[in-house]
Motif scaffolding. Structure first.
Motif, PDB file in Angstrom:
ATOM      1  N   ARG A  29      34.540 -64.530  26.732  1.00 52.47           N
ATOM      2  CA  ARG A  29      35.910 -64.598  26.196  1.00 52.47           C
ATOM      3  C   ARG A  29      36.419 -63.207  25.838  1.00 52.47           C
ATOM      4  O   ARG A  29      37.579 -62.883  26.094  1.00 52.47           O
ATOM      5  CB  ARG A  29      35.960 -65.513  24.969  1.00 52.47           C
ATOM      6  CG  ARG A  29      36.223 -66.944  25.354  1.00 52.47           C
ATOM      7  CD  ARG A  29      36.497 -67.818  24.135  1.00 52.47           C
ATOM      8  NE  ARG A  29      35.348 -68.698  23.987  1.00 52.47           N
ATOM      9  CZ  ARG A  29      34.485 -68.698  22.977  1.00 52.47           C
ATOM     10  NH1 ARG A  29      34.659 -67.915  21.953  1.00 52.47           N
ATOM     11  NH2 ARG A  29      33.468 -69.512  22.961  1.00 52.47           N
ATOM     12  N   ARG A  30      35.567 -62.380  25.249  1.00 52.74           N
ATOM     13  CA  ARG A  30      35.969 -61.018  24.890  1.00 52.74           C
ATOM     14  C   ARG A  30      36.364 -60.231  26.143  1.00 52.74           C
ATOM     15  O   ARG A  30      37.418 -59.586  26.189  1.00 52.74           O
ATOM     16  CB  ARG A  30      34.839 -60.291  24.150  1.00 52.74           C
ATOM     17  CG  ARG A  30      35.261 -58.899  23.653  1.00 52.74           C
ATOM     18  CD  ARG A  30      34.084 -58.065  23.214  1.00 52.74           C
ATOM     19  NE  ARG A  30      33.153 -57.766  24.290  1.00 52.74           N
ATOM     20  CZ  ARG A  30      33.358 -56.873  25.265  1.00 52.74           C
ATOM     21  NH1 ARG A  30      34.498 -56.215  25.328  1.00 52.74           N
ATOM     22  NH2 ARG A  30      32.454 -56.656  26.199  1.00 52.74           N
ATOM     23  N   ILE A  31      35.545 -60.296  27.157  1.00 53.66           N
ATOM     24  CA  ILE A  31      35.830 -59.583  28.404  1.00 53.66           C
ATOM     25  C   ILE A  31      37.111 -60.102  29.048  1.00 53.66           C
ATOM     26  O   ILE A  31      37.961 -59.330  29.488  1.00 53.66           O
ATOM     27  CB  ILE A  31      34.641 -59.724  29.386  1.00 53.66           C
ATOM     28  CG1 ILE A  31      33.428 -58.962  28.847  1.00 53.66           C
ATOM     29  CG2 ILE A  31      35.016 -59.233  30.779  1.00 53.66           C
ATOM     30  CD1 ILE A  31      32.135 -59.269  29.568  1.00 53.66           C
ATOM     31  N   VAL A  32      37.243 -61.425  29.086  1.00 56.82           N
ATOM     32  CA  VAL A  32      38.407 -62.037  29.725  1.00 56.82           C
ATOM     33  C   VAL A  32      39.698 -61.657  29.014  1.00 56.82           C
ATOM     34  O   VAL A  32      40.725 -61.449  29.659  1.00 56.82           O
ATOM     35  CB  VAL A  32      38.232 -63.571  29.799  1.00 56.82           C
ATOM     36  CG1 VAL A  32      39.523 -64.257  30.206  1.00 56.82           C
ATOM     37  CG2 VAL A  32      37.121 -63.930  30.770  1.00 56.82           C
ATOM     38  N   HIS A  33      39.668 -61.517  27.715  1.00 62.91           N
ATOM     39  CA  HIS A  33      40.879 -61.128  26.986  1.00 62.91           C
ATOM     40  C   HIS A  33      41.156 -59.630  27.114  1.00 62.91           C
ATOM     41  O   HIS A  33      42.301 -59.212  27.032  1.00 62.91           O
ATOM     42  CB  HIS A  33      40.772 -61.521  25.512  1.00 62.91           C
ATOM     43  CG  HIS A  33      40.889 -62.993  25.300  1.00 62.91           C
ATOM     44  ND1 HIS A  33      42.058 -63.699  25.513  1.00 62.91           N
ATOM     45  CD2 HIS A  33      39.975 -63.914  24.926  1.00 62.91           C
ATOM     46  CE1 HIS A  33      41.859 -64.964  25.269  1.00 62.91           C
ATOM     47  NE2 HIS A  33      40.600 -65.137  24.923  1.00 62.91           N
ATOM     48  N   GLU A  34      40.125 -58.848  27.344  1.00 61.43           N
ATOM     49  CA  GLU A  34      40.278 -57.400  27.459  1.00 61.43           C
ATOM     50  C   GLU A  34      40.812 -56.978  28.831  1.00 61.43           C
ATOM     51  O   GLU A  34      41.678 -56.106  28.928  1.00 61.43           O
ATOM     52  CB  GLU A  34      38.916 -56.752  27.217  1.00 61.43           C
ATOM     53  CG  GLU A  34      38.869 -55.271  27.388  1.00 61.43           C
ATOM     54  CD  GLU A  34      37.442 -54.778  27.212  1.00 61.43           C
ATOM     55  OE1 GLU A  34      36.771 -54.580  28.239  1.00 61.43           O
ATOM     56  OE2 GLU A  34      37.024 -54.614  26.055  1.00 61.43           O
ATOM     57  N   LYS A  35      40.320 -57.568  29.893  1.00 61.98           N
ATOM     58  CA  LYS A  35      40.656 -57.124  31.251  1.00 61.98           C
ATOM     59  C   LYS A  35      42.148 -57.185  31.587  1.00 61.98           C
ATOM     60  O   LYS A  35      42.674 -56.228  32.146  1.00 61.98           O
ATOM     61  CB  LYS A  35      39.848 -57.899  32.294  1.00 61.98           C
ATOM     62  CG  LYS A  35      38.367 -57.606  32.258  1.00 61.98           C
ATOM     63  CD  LYS A  35      38.084 -56.180  32.609  1.00 61.98           C
ATOM     64  CE  LYS A  35      36.599 -55.918  32.602  1.00 61.98           C
ATOM     65  NZ  LYS A  35      36.272 -54.570  33.045  1.00 61.98           N
TER      66      LYS A  35
END
Length: 67
Positions: A29-35
């Motif tokens: 979730r962190r990666i998906v929101h950052e990209k």
């Protein structure tokens, strides 16, 4: 998996992370929101791919591949 026309940007980025890594759901979730933020698509995570404009679809595809 959802019908391909209804796949959101979030799903498009998260899928390969879920299938090909051992990352926790929290990390995914962190990666998906950052990209999307890195490609100018902040806030588009809940949009279906079909709802993005053509140039945004291209950026979304690059975002998903770079995850």
């Amino acid at each position: 998996m959802k019908n391909t026309e209804a796949i959101t940007l979030f799903d498009n980025i998260a899928f390969p992370l879920r299938e090909h890594t051992r990352k926790s759901e929290t990390e995914i979730r962190r990666i998906v929101h950052e990209k999307p933020e890195l490609t100018g698509l902040a806030g588009a995570g809940r949009l279906a791919q079909r709802d993005l404009r053509r140039h945004a679809q291209t950026r979304a595809a690059w975002t998903a591949r770079s995850a």
